[in-house]
Design an enzyme around this catalytic site. Structure first.
Site, short mmCIF file in Angstrom:
data_model
loop_
_atom_site.label_atom_id
_atom_site.label_comp_id
_atom_site.label_asym_id
_atom_site.label_seq_id
_atom_site.Cartn_x
_atom_site.Cartn_y
_atom_site.Cartn_z
CG ASP A 28 37.99 50.15 42.06
OD1 ASP A 28 38.53 50.63 41.04
OD2 ASP A 28 37.68 48.95 42.16
CG ASN A 76 46.46 51.62 39.18
OD1 ASN A 76 46.14 52.30 40.16
ND2 ASN A 76 45.74 50.56 38.79
CD1 TRP A 77 53.71 52.28 38.32
CD2 TRP A 77 53.48 53.96 36.86
NE1 TRP A 77 54.04 53.45 38.98
CE2 TRP A 77 53.91 54.49 38.10
CE3 TRP A 77 53.27 54.84 35.80
CZ2 TRP A 77 54.13 55.86 38.30
CZ3 TRP A 77 53.49 56.21 35.99
CH2 TRP A 77 53.91 56.69 37.23
NE ARG A 202 40.02 43.37 42.65
CZ ARG A 202 38.93 43.21 41.87
NH1 ARG A 202 38.10 42.22 42.10
NH2 ARG A 202 38.70 44.03 40.87
CD GLU A 215 35.99 46.59 62.54
OE1 GLU A 215 35.06 46.09 61.85
OE2 GLU A 215 36.55 45.98 63.47
C1 IPE Z 1 42.96 49.80 43.20
O1 IPE Z 1 42.06 49.80 42.16
C2 IPE Z 1 43.93 50.92 43.04
C3 IPE Z 1 43.39 52.26 43.25
C4 IPE Z 1 42.16 52.55 43.59
C5 IPE Z 1 44.31 53.35 43.06
P1 IPE Z 1 42.28 48.92 40.84
O2 IPE Z 1 41.13 49.19 39.98
O3 IPE Z 1 43.62 49.17 40.29
O4 IPE Z 1 42.27 47.44 41.42
P2 IPE Z 1 41.84 46.07 40.73
O5 IPE Z 1 42.68 45.94 39.50
O6 IPE Z 1 40.38 46.18 40.41
O7 IPE Z 1 42.10 45.02 41.76
C1 IPE Z 2 40.02 53.93 40.32
O1 IPE Z 2 39.12 53.75 39.28
C2 IPE Z 2 41.12 54.92 39.99
C3 IPE Z 2 42.43 54.29 39.73
C4 IPE Z 2 42.71 53.04 39.91
C5 IPE Z 2 43.47 55.17 39.25
P1 IPE Z 2 39.40 52.70 38.11
O2 IPE Z 2 40.17 53.39 37.04
O3 IPE Z 2 40.04 51.48 38.65
O4 IPE Z 2 37.94 52.41 37.61
P2 IPE Z 2 37.31 50.98 37.30
O5 IPE Z 2 37.56 50.12 38.50
O6 IPE Z 2 38.01 50.47 36.09
O7 IPE Z 2 35.86 51.25 37.07
MG MG Z 3 39.34 49.72 39.39
#
Ligand code: IPE
Ligand code: IPE
Ligand code: MG
Length: 257
Positions: A28, A76-77, A202, A215
Site C-alpha cells: 500500500d 480497486n476496480w 487494516r 502475525e
Molecule cells: C489494499 O489497498 C489493496 C492493495 C494493496 C492491492 P487499498 O489502498 O485498496 O485499501 P484501502 O482502500 O486503503 O483500504
Molecule cells: C497500493 O497503493 C497499490 C494498489 C492498491 C493498486 P495505493 O494506490 O493504494 O496508494 P495509496 O494508498 O492511495 O497511497
Molecule cells: Mg491504498
C-alpha cells in the site's frame, strides 16, 4: 546455460527465532509516495515495481517457501478508469519483463483472484508466465489480482453448494478443511507473517480465511520505499513473536491446568 539453471544458493539471516515460510504483503501507499513528491499517482505504481522485484528476489534467496502479494483488489476496480488502465498495463509489462528474474531465482508464479475480470492481454501474459515458471522448484510467488477475501469465500461456497447439490459432497462432511479446499489455492499453507506498508492498520479484504493466526507487521514506509532493510526489520520482529494458536505455550508441552 547450465549456470543459470543451478538452484540459487540460499542465504537466510539469523535473527535467533523462527523464519516465516509464507509471507503475505499488502503493498500500500504507491499513490501517497508519488503525491509526496508532487508526482501523479501512477508514478508511485511504476516505482512500486522495483520494490516487488527486490522483495521477491530477496525472499527467494532467503529460502522463503511462499510470498503472496496483494497487487489489485476486487474493490480497486472502482478507481478512476485511467488509473485502472495504467495498473493493468503495468501488470502485463511486469509479467513479461520479470520472466528472466523469476527464472534466475527459481520462482514459480501463480495468481489468485477473479482473474476472468482481467483484460485479455494481461491474462494472456499471466498464463504464459505461469506456464514458463511452472517447473521452478524455488519460492512460490502468488499475485493476488482482482482479489477479495469475501469474493474468494463466496466463489468457494458457490462451488461447494454445487457439489452438495450434485451429491458429491455430504452436508455433514463439511468442516474447516473441506471449506479450505474450495478456496483459490488451497494447497499453500496460511501466511505466517502479514506485512502492510504505508502505516495503515487494516486488512482491506485480504486473505480473510487464511490470516486467522498470521502475525501482523505494519511498516510506516510507502510500498515504493519498502526494500531489503525494511524487509529485514519485519523478519527480525517476526523472529521474536510467540505464536500460541489459542494454546498457552508456543510449540511446547501443554501446561497443567
Ligand atoms: C489494499 O489497498 C489493496 C492493495 C494493496 C492491492 P487499498 O489502498 O485498496 O485499501 P484501502 O482502500 O486503503 O483500504
Ligand atoms: C497500493 O497503493 C497499490 C494498489 C492498491 C493498486 P495505493 O494506490 O493504494 O496508494 P495509496 O494508498 O492511495 O497511497
Ligand atoms: Mg491504498
Amino acid at each position: 546455460t547450465a549456470h543459470a539453471m543451478a538452484t540459487p544458493k540460499i542465504v537466510r539471516p539469523d535473527f535467533g527465532g523462527p523464519f516465516p515460510e509464507h509471507l503475505a504483503i499488502i503493498m500500500d501507499g504507491n499513490g501517497r509516495w508519488a503525491q509526496e513528491r508532487a508526482l501523479r499517482r501512477v508514478f508511485g505504481h511504476r516505482e512500486g515495481i522495483n520494490s516487488v522485484r527486490e522483495i521477491t528476489t530477496e525472499c527467494a534467496r532467503m529460502g522463503m517457501k511462499s510470498l503472496t502479494l496483494y497487487a489489485f483488489s476486487v474493490e480497486n476496480w472502482k478507481r478512476p478508469r485511467v488509473e485502472v488502465r495504467y495498473l493493468m498495463r503495468l501488470l502485463r509489462q511486469f509479467l513479461i519483463q520479470e520472466r528472466p528474474t523469476l527464472m534466475d531465482n527459481g520462482v514459480r508464479l501463480i495468481a489468485i483472484g477473479r482473474l476472468d475480470s482481467l483484460p485479455k492481454d494481461a491474462l494472456d501474459a499471466l498464463r504464459e508466465t505461469e506456464a514458463l515458471t511452472a517447473k521452478n522448484s524455488g519460492m512460490l510467488l502468488r499475485l493476488a489480482l482482482s482479489y477479495g477475501g469475501r469474493a474468494e469465500i463466496a466463489d468457494g461456497l458457490r462451488k461447494l453448494a454445487r457439489d452438495v447439490k450434485s451429491g458429491a459432497l455430504a452436508v455433514d462432511a463439511i468442516d474447516e478443511e473441506t471449506m479450505r479446499g474450495y478456496l483459490y489455492d488451497p494447497g499453500t499453507p496460511d501466511p505466517d507473517l502479514m506485512i502492510r506498508t504505508a502505516g495503515e492498520m487494516r486488512i482491506s479484504n485480504f486473505l480473510l480465511w487464511q490470516i486467522s493466526y498470521s502475525e501482523i507487521y505494519v511498516a510506516d514506509v510507502c510500498w515504493p520505499d519498502f526494500r531489503k532493510p525494511q524487509l529485514l526489520a519485519a523478519l527480525k520482529s517476526y523472529a521474536k513473536r510467540v505464536r500460541k494458536f489459542g494454546g498457552l505455550v508456543a510449540d511446547g508441552p501443554a501446561p497443567k491446568a
